[in-house]
Scaffold this motif. Structure first.
Motif, PDB file in Angstrom:
ATOM      1  N   HIS A 225       0.806  -1.276  -0.003  1.00 37.80           N
ATOM      2  CA  HIS A 225       0.036  -0.046   0.016  1.00 37.80           C
ATOM      3  C   HIS A 225       0.896   1.245   0.061  1.00 37.80           C
ATOM      4  O   HIS A 225       0.346   2.247  -0.435  1.00 37.80           O
ATOM      5  N   ASN A 226       1.964   1.236   0.636  1.00 35.96           N
ATOM      6  CA  ASN A 226       3.158   2.465   0.722  1.00 35.96           C
ATOM      7  C   ASN A 226       4.486   2.212  -0.313  1.00 35.96           C
ATOM      8  O   ASN A 226       5.182   3.055  -0.051  1.00 35.96           O
ATOM      9  N   ARG A 227       4.135   1.224  -0.998  1.00 35.15           N
ATOM     10  CA  ARG A 227       5.561   0.839  -1.838  1.00 35.15           C
ATOM     11  C   ARG A 227       6.605   0.624  -0.838  1.00 35.15           C
ATOM     12  O   ARG A 227       7.793   0.762  -1.541  1.00 35.15           O
ATOM     13  N   ARG A 280      12.234   6.080  -3.376  1.00 31.34           N
ATOM     14  CA  ARG A 280      11.187   5.973  -2.476  1.00 31.34           C
ATOM     15  C   ARG A 280      11.595   5.707  -0.948  1.00 31.34           C
ATOM     16  O   ARG A 280      11.319   6.616  -0.104  1.00 31.34           O
ATOM     17  N   GLU A 284      12.209   8.426   2.514  1.00 31.37           N
ATOM     18  CA  GLU A 284      11.567   8.313   3.761  1.00 31.37           C
ATOM     19  C   GLU A 284      12.730   8.367   4.864  1.00 31.37           C
ATOM     20  O   GLU A 284      12.289   8.605   5.930  1.00 31.37           O
ATOM     21  N   ASP A 305       5.548  -0.624   7.506  1.00 29.04           N
ATOM     22  CA  ASP A 305       4.031  -0.331   7.347  1.00 29.04           C
ATOM     23  C   ASP A 305       3.662   0.991   7.702  1.00 29.04           C
ATOM     24  O   ASP A 305       2.808   1.444   6.929  1.00 29.04           O
ATOM     25  N   ARG A 306       3.998   1.433   8.803  1.00 27.84           N
ATOM     26  CA  ARG A 306       3.397   2.726   9.279  1.00 27.84           C
ATOM     27  C   ARG A 306       4.555   3.859   9.050  1.00 27.84           C
ATOM     28  O   ARG A 306       4.328   4.939   9.571  1.00 27.84           O
ATOM     29  N   LEU A 307       5.593   3.333   8.626  1.00 26.26           N
ATOM     30  CA  LEU A 307       6.928   4.574   8.406  1.00 26.26           C
ATOM     31  C   LEU A 307       7.184   4.983   9.747  1.00 26.26           C
ATOM     32  O   LEU A 307       7.169   6.176   9.664  1.00 26.26           O
TER      33      LEU A 307
END
Length: 600
Positions: A225-227, A280, A284, A305-307
């Protein structure tokens, strides 16, 4: 009488001719046998599961979370400061000694390579004591693929062609593994294929073909979902069109160590998706770097998952190492087209110097031996707890800091790079086996510039309590002798040696940067001790305890022994233009990728 003499003469002649014939036939056959021991056509040990008609294969499929716009790859490299020392011509004596040492390393490589070929061909690892095989990394022939560029570098052309033939039979679209260790697959397999492709200038299409096949498969771990990737990738879910989730607990090194391999794959193929994927991740990491509990550093464990980067453990050892290592290396591979990696490296290096770097107390006060601590930080960064431990895995730091000092104009860090490298050499020299342990706790200096030897303090730290009386001192001496603890070391948390390359990696890089031949002598000393302690019937084995000169073998030979440890040793004793640091970037698995002078 004459007839009898003629008869005896004829008989003798026939016997002599027969003996000569047998000798002439036997001699070339014996030589051929010896040659075939060196270049046999190995029999593959195939996995029947992978050839089964019921095996699941991951072929091209629609992404659940496709990328609509890819980040472009920089295409106009900028000048980067020279890294390598300007070596003068060597004398005949120097060359003779260097070549002799290099041949010894090559012989050790062939000993282990032949053991793998004979007993584990096309499987991941040979068990060097028992002659069995182990599949640790999806069963695609990790040792075979990881060693490809070493075969090129060492001029083992016949061995290379045998390996290239075997590549045709490796199917990266399926595996018996329930999940795929993405980090290890990228650094060992992808790295080996791309480096061999670069070193042979694209002469063998099978190398790039297999690199792309692997890349197409592994790329599916980013379909989240967030690559962000799923690092223990449930590949069969992807094959069946089911959704996967980014890893909620991921090692920093796993998240931050795609960049060099994926960037090089994009540079060679022109396919932007691989560079986009790692860019990407970099974005982050950059955005979170100064918002962690120790600004400038990232915690060892992250939630992809939640960075979230709010964990409390900070280290430069296992699970974190290559995320930092790749900051200067990706900068070089991208041709210095962006300041992103420079800024991230500078922030990290400043934080390392402020929070982790320390000097170890040694008897020889002229030695400035440097290591880095592990740090636990409370929420908000208000309280730190420091552990003065040194992992063998941290020994890459000397080389990283040396390269960073050169390419980022941080010449003041060169003394740190040398101190970190000397620290690991020192750790090898302290042990009875001449080999550094996996993990050790050490006595840290209170002042990095002024550090006199204090034996009472050392005993006190070994015992973790006061040592004031003669009886207490005698007890401390007994513990030191019983535990085999050299001066300056407090305990060996893990006394094993796993054939690791990191110390030799830094020796290689610092030798190429400084031209200091004492580093070659240190490497030779390290190699002789390693070879003596680890050599077995079918290769070289990890050992259980470096505190003894004759240690028990653990029957384990990971692919990095051939791909990294022996490759670095070979390069230390090579002419300096072989894999020049001004022409290649070496990955965390020691795979050399061609630096850009304009992308292919």
């Amino acid at each position: 009488m004459l007839a009898n003499r003629k008869s005896r003469s004829l008989t003798s002649s026939i016997i002599l001719l027969a003996v000569a014939y047998i000798f002439l036939i036997w001699l070339p056959l014996s030589r051929l046998h010896k040659y075939q021991l060196y270049h046999p056509r190995p029999t593959p040990i195939l996995n029947s599961h992978l050839s089964s008609p019921n095996a699941i294969h991951l072929n091209l499929s629609s992404e659940r979370f496709p990328v609509t716009s890819y980040t472009p790859l920089p295409t106009q490299p900028s000048p980067i400061p020279r890294i390598q020392y300007d070596f003068p011509p060597e004398s005949k004596r120097e060359r003779k000694q260097r070549v002799k040492r290099q041949k010894a390393v090559k012989e050790a490589f062939m000993h282990s390579w032949n053991g793998y070929k004979s007993h584990a061909w096309m499987r991941d690892e040979v068990s060097p004591n028992s002659g069995r095989y182990v599949d640790s990394f999806s069963g695609w022939g990790a040792t075979l693929v990881d060693s490809l560029d070493a075969l090129v570098i060492m001029g083992l052309d016949k061995e290379l062609h045998i390996a290239l033939e075997a590549l045709e039979h490796i199917d990266f679209t399926t595996t018996f593994s329930r999940d795929v260790n993405v980090f290890e697959i990228i650094i060992r397999y992808m790295g080996g294929l791309l480096a061999a492709h670069d070193l042979t200038e694209g002469k063998y299409p099978i190398l790039l073909k297999k690199a792309v096949e692997l890349g197409e498969m592994i790329f599916n771990c980013f379909d989240t979902h967030n690559r962000m990737p799923q690092m223990r990738w449930e590949w069969s879910r992807s094959a069946e069109g089911e959704e996967i989730q980014p890893s909620e607990r991921m090692a920093l090194a796993e998240l931050g160590s795609f960049s060099v391999e994926f960037t090089r794959l994009t540079q060679i193929t022109g396919d932007p998706k691989y560079f986009d994927a790692v860019q990407r991740i970099t974005n982050e990491l950059e955005s979170s770097q100064n918002a962690t509990r120790i600004p400038g550093l990232w915690p060892v464990w992250v939630n992809a998952d939640r960075l979230k980067f709010d964990s409390s453990d900070f280290s430069l050892g296992g699970c974190a190492d290559s995320a930092y290592e790749y900051l200067p290396k990706e900068h070089i591979l991208l041709g210095a087209q962006t300041d992103q990696y420079r800024d991230m490296y500078n922030n990290a290096m400043d934080a390392i110097k402020d929070n982790m770097l320390f000097r170890i107390m040694t008897k020889d006060e002229s030695q400035k031996v440097l290591f880095t601590a592990d740090v636990w930080s409370s929420k908000g960064g208000g309280m730190h707890s420091v552990q003065y431990v040194q992992d063998h895995l941290k020994c890459f730091l000397g080389g990283m800091v040396g390269i960073g000092a050169k390419v980022f104009d941080r010449e003041e860090d060169m003394a740190i790079a040398r101190g970190l490298t000397d620290g690991c050499i020192w750790a090898y020299d302290q042990m009875p086996s001449g080999i550094m342990p996996e993990i050790m706790k050490v006595s840290a200096c209170e002042d990095i510039d002024d550090c006199p030897w204090d034996e009472n303090r050392w005993y006190r730290e070994v015992m973790a309590k006061p040592v004031n009386t003669p009886a207490e001192r005698e007890k401390a001496q007994e513990v030191v002798e019983l535990e085999g603890i050299p001066p300056g070391i407090l305990s060996l948390r893990d006394p094993t040696y796993k054939l690791r390359p990191e110390a030799l990696e830094s020796v290689f890089i610092m030798y190429r940067i400084t031209g200091d031949k004492s580093l070659q002598d240190a490497a030779w000393r390290m190699f002789q001790n390693i070879d003596k302690a680890t050599r077995t019937k079918y290769g070289h084995s990890a050992i259980q305890d470096v505190r003894t000169s004759v240690s028990e073998h653990s029957d384990k030979m990971e692919s990095f022994w051939l791909a990294e440890t022996l490759k670095y040793l070979y390069l230390i004793f090579s002419e300096p233009d072989l894999i020049s640091l001004d022409e290649y970037v070496l990955s965390t698995e020691a795979h050399p990728f061609k630096r850009p002078s304009g992308y292919i």
